[in-house]
Design a protein around this motif. Structure first.
Motif, mmCIF file in Angstrom:
data_model
loop_
_atom_site.group_PDB
_atom_site.id
_atom_site.type_symbol
_atom_site.label_atom_id
_atom_site.label_comp_id
_atom_site.label_asym_id
_atom_site.label_seq_id
_atom_site.Cartn_x
_atom_site.Cartn_y
_atom_site.Cartn_z
ATOM 1 N N GLY A 123 -2.975 19.669 17.607
ATOM 2 C CA GLY A 123 -2.688 20.331 19.101
ATOM 3 C C GLY A 123 -1.311 20.962 18.944
ATOM 4 O O GLY A 123 -0.921 21.516 17.804
ATOM 5 N N ARG A 124 -0.690 20.884 20.107
ATOM 6 C CA ARG A 124 0.814 21.453 20.204
ATOM 7 C C ARG A 124 1.823 20.700 21.044
ATOM 8 O O ARG A 124 1.347 19.879 22.092
ATOM 9 C CB ARG A 124 0.619 22.871 20.744
ATOM 10 C CG ARG A 124 -0.029 22.945 21.956
ATOM 11 C CD ARG A 124 -0.176 24.232 22.642
ATOM 12 N NE ARG A 124 -0.874 24.340 24.080
ATOM 13 C CZ ARG A 124 -0.232 24.219 25.106
ATOM 14 N NH1 ARG A 124 0.837 24.127 25.130
ATOM 15 N NH2 ARG A 124 -1.080 24.227 26.156
ATOM 16 N N LEU A 125 3.007 20.492 20.666
ATOM 17 C CA LEU A 125 3.929 19.936 21.417
ATOM 18 C C LEU A 125 4.411 20.506 22.642
ATOM 19 O O LEU A 125 4.593 21.796 22.573
ATOM 20 C CB LEU A 125 5.068 19.464 20.392
ATOM 21 C CG LEU A 125 4.800 18.177 19.465
ATOM 22 C CD1 LEU A 125 6.057 17.978 18.763
ATOM 23 C CD2 LEU A 125 3.990 17.096 20.000
ATOM 24 N N THR A 126 4.603 20.023 23.720
ATOM 25 C CA THR A 126 5.065 20.460 25.164
ATOM 26 C C THR A 126 5.917 19.454 25.653
ATOM 27 O O THR A 126 5.922 18.348 24.986
ATOM 28 C CB THR A 126 4.176 21.134 26.066
ATOM 29 O OG1 THR A 126 4.735 21.610 26.908
ATOM 30 C CG2 THR A 126 3.107 20.049 26.374
ATOM 31 N N THR A 127 6.588 19.721 26.640
ATOM 32 C CA THR A 127 7.615 18.760 27.404
ATOM 33 C C THR A 127 6.925 18.679 28.847
ATOM 34 O O THR A 127 6.365 19.407 29.418
ATOM 35 C CB THR A 127 9.088 19.152 27.511
ATOM 36 O OG1 THR A 127 9.198 20.460 28.268
ATOM 37 C CG2 THR A 127 9.618 19.104 25.951
ATOM 38 N N PHE A 128 7.311 17.617 29.410
ATOM 39 C CA PHE A 128 7.121 17.338 30.823
ATOM 40 C C PHE A 128 8.459 17.206 31.533
ATOM 41 O O PHE A 128 9.178 16.221 31.539
ATOM 42 C CB PHE A 128 6.291 15.907 31.076
ATOM 43 C CG PHE A 128 5.851 16.008 32.427
ATOM 44 C CD1 PHE A 128 4.841 16.696 33.109
ATOM 45 C CD2 PHE A 128 6.059 14.947 33.094
ATOM 46 C CE1 PHE A 128 4.374 16.757 34.342
ATOM 47 C CE2 PHE A 128 5.886 14.694 34.310
ATOM 48 C CZ PHE A 128 4.705 15.612 34.982
ATOM 49 N N PRO A 129 8.845 18.578 32.078
ATOM 50 C CA PRO A 129 10.291 18.583 32.711
ATOM 51 C C PRO A 129 10.519 17.317 33.807
ATOM 52 O O PRO A 129 11.756 17.151 33.678
ATOM 53 C CB PRO A 129 10.455 19.888 33.219
ATOM 54 C CG PRO A 129 9.444 20.767 32.498
ATOM 55 C CD PRO A 129 8.117 19.772 32.257
ATOM 56 N N ARG A 130 9.856 17.111 34.621
ATOM 57 C CA ARG A 130 9.988 16.279 35.623
ATOM 58 C C ARG A 130 10.473 14.731 35.119
ATOM 59 O O ARG A 130 11.154 14.372 35.980
ATOM 60 C CB ARG A 130 8.702 16.027 36.467
ATOM 61 C CG ARG A 130 8.704 15.252 37.678
ATOM 62 C CD ARG A 130 7.708 15.322 38.641
ATOM 63 N NE ARG A 130 7.545 16.604 39.173
ATOM 64 C CZ ARG A 130 7.975 17.124 40.212
ATOM 65 N NH1 ARG A 130 8.980 16.387 41.052
ATOM 66 N NH2 ARG A 130 7.653 18.300 40.593
ATOM 67 N N SER A 131 10.074 14.300 33.941
ATOM 68 C CA SER A 131 10.298 13.113 33.508
ATOM 69 C C SER A 131 11.277 13.258 32.234
ATOM 70 O O SER A 131 11.473 12.327 31.598
ATOM 71 C CB SER A 131 8.968 12.063 33.274
ATOM 72 O OG SER A 131 8.291 12.557 32.432
ATOM 73 N N SER A 132 11.498 14.202 31.729
ATOM 74 C CA SER A 132 12.245 14.668 30.735
ATOM 75 C C SER A 132 11.497 14.040 29.392
ATOM 76 O O SER A 132 12.087 13.392 28.778
ATOM 77 C CB SER A 132 13.666 14.029 30.652
ATOM 78 O OG SER A 132 14.478 14.647 31.747
#
Length: 537
Positions: free
Chosen positions: A86-95
């Motif tokens: 897959g691919r890595l991504t971030t979840f900005p709300r919880s860093s």
């Protein structure tokens, strides 16, 4: 120092989060991560799946979106080591950062084997592998359905082996034998063959062969899928599983009706050897012909023995022939003796049969008939008179009794009329009527029954009188002659020339005068019938 801090660019938290997100996604846009699945509880109510991939030193959150989860050929399971793509991504709300998974595959053969054993135990517990469910293969299938790849060596081996052993009609359903769509295509092929109608445009196979060449456990994994196993177990057509080499084992081998170590062995198990079958049939035919010859020879020997023990035909009829000759020799003499005996008997009887005797017997019978007729007429009159004497007084008494009964009822009503109200009077009248009506009905029924019996008896006496009367004799063409006093003239000697007589015919009587000896006068030719004559007196 303060100036340096003053000159630094200021970023908002969202800008920093978006910058980190872009950096991570650009740097890790496509990755393969190996780890153990932890915290998997199935799909969320939204359809997405959330869990964690971990190893000995770290953990990373993972998510599989709803659309990708349905396409996964290998579903995630708790505690299983996998390789996630897959691919890595971030979840900005919880860093936090996470991996969005597009595909999952087991990490090595050990994981696949563990999954295979677990799935095997589950399906076996449902009874899909029970021996009682397996059916016998048809001895000589007319149509064989093969589910395999049309481009591999497997289909050529099967067709070649079938042609060598027993040429049969083969229908091939092409499928992919490995990859993500392998299981779906195999299931569709099995269900498609079962959906065919027997005797339709496309003949329904009598036997199915699911075949594939050898390969690794990953290559054969499509035949371990639960959907494929259930389709094989639910098939209405017997199935031979021929997936992999002899050492390869898949789950459909347990669900199929027969497992073949190789596709070639599946073809050998599907049909017998034609040459051996022809030889076997020829051997049976020879044995049958030999048995027939033995039975015929045995029957011939028994027939000859029976014929030898029987007497000759001439001996069987010799005694009867001798008796027939003796009877024929005595027949003529016996016939002559019989004729002579009959002639003597008739000669003795002929002397007794004189015209006077016959005339006397006729007169005696006529006199007896006349007496019976007179007696029948007299008896009938007496019976009618006696019946009339019996019923006439009763009829007169019936009318008198009815009048007296009515008068008595009227007198009773007259006595009690002043004391009765109109309603009571009507009730008494109805009561009297109800008592008189059954009596009157019984009287009428009795009179009708008596009259019917009398009428029946009278009819029977009338028929007897008609049968005994001499008038029935007159209807056959005879006549009765009476003298002037009405007496019956029975003999010619009682008449003289000039006597007046009455001749009674069936339709009436006429007067006549006796002229003397009879004179036969012929009628003119134009009035003559065939031998017709007129007798005048």
């Amino acid at each position: 120092m303060a100036d340096i801090l003053t000159n630094a660019t200021e970023f908002s938290v969202s800008e920093i989060a978006q910058a980190v997100k872009r950096t991570v996604e650009d740097e890790f846009g496509h990755v393969r991560v190996r780890g153990e699945i932890s915290g998997f509880r199935g799909q969320h109510s939204s359809g997405h799946a959330y869990f964690t991939l971990k190893d000995e030193g770290a953990a990373i959150d993972a998510v599989v979106w709803k659309g990708n989860y349905a396409k996964l050929s290998f579903k995630p399971q708790e505690g299983l080591e996998v390789i996630a793509t897959g691919r890595l991504t971030t979840f900005p709300r919880s860093s936090k950062y996470q991996i969005v998974i597009d595909n999952i595959e087991p990490a090595g053969a050990g994981a696949l084997m563990a999954l295979l054993e677990e799935r095997k135990r589950k399906l076996a517990a449902e009874g899909l592998f029970d021996r009682e469910r397996k059916r016998a293969l048809p001895y000589l299938p007319r149509v064989i359905g093969v589910i395999t790849s049309p481009t591999g060596a497997v289909i050529r081996d099967i067709l070649h082996r079938l042609a060598d052993r027993f040429p049969s009609h083969v229908m091939v359903w092409p499928v992919r034998v490995q990859g993500d769509t392998c299981a779906t295509e195999v299931v569709n092929a099995i269900e498609g063959f079962n959906a065919m109608v027997p005797g339709g445009v496309m003949p329904r196979p009598d036997l199915l062969i699911v075949a594939r060449g050898g390969g690794s456990i990953e290559d054969l994994w499509g035949f371990n899928e639960e959907a494929v196993v259930r389709a094989v177990a639910a098939s209405g057509i017997p199935i031979i599983s021929a997936v992999g080499h002899e050492t390869d084992t898949t789950l459909i081998d347990y669900a199929a009706d027969m497992r073949a170590p190789t596709p070639t062995a599946a073809a050998e198990a599907a049909v017998p050897v034609r040459i051996e079958l022809v030889g076997y049939v020829d051997d049976l035919g020879g044995r049958q012909r030999q048995a027939t010859r033995r039975v015929a020879a045995s029957a011939r020997d028994r027939l000859r023995a029976a014929v030898a023990g029987m007497p000759r035909p001439g001996d069987l009829v010799a005694l009867q022939r001798q008796q027939l000759d003796h009877a024929a020799a005595n027949l003529l003499g016996n016939l002559r003796h019989s004729v002579q005996s009959l002639r003597l008997r008739y000669a003795r009887t002929d002397s007794k049969l004189t015209p006077r005797l016959l005339q006397g017997q006729r007169q005696e019978a006529a006199e007896r008939l006349r007496n019976l007729s007179l007696r029948a007429e007299t008896g009938l009159r007496k019976t009618v008179d006696r019946t009339r004497l019996t019923y006439d007084p009763r009829a007169a008494q019936l009318g008198t009794s009815m009048v007296r009964l009515v008068e008595r009822k009227q007198a009773q009503l007259a006595r009690i009329a002043p004391q009765l109200s109109p309603t009571t009077l009507k009730a008494e009248l109805r009561h009297a009527h109800s008592q008189l009506s059954p009596l009157a009905a019984r009287m009428r029924a009795g009179m009708a029954l008596g009259l019917g019996d009398s009428r029946t008896a009278l009819g029977q006496w009338g028929k007897l009188l008609a049968s005994l009367s001499y008038k029935s004799v007159l209807a056959r063409g005879y006549a009765v002659i009476k003298d002037v006093d009405g007496n019956l003239v029975q003999q010619r000697a009682n008449l003289s020339a000039g006597d007046m007589v009455a001749i009674e015919f069936a339709d009436g009587a006429v007067g006549a005068t006796i002229a003397g000896s009879p004179v036969i006068k012929k009628k003119p030719r134009d009035q003559q019938g065939s031998g017709a004559q007129e007798s005048l007196f």
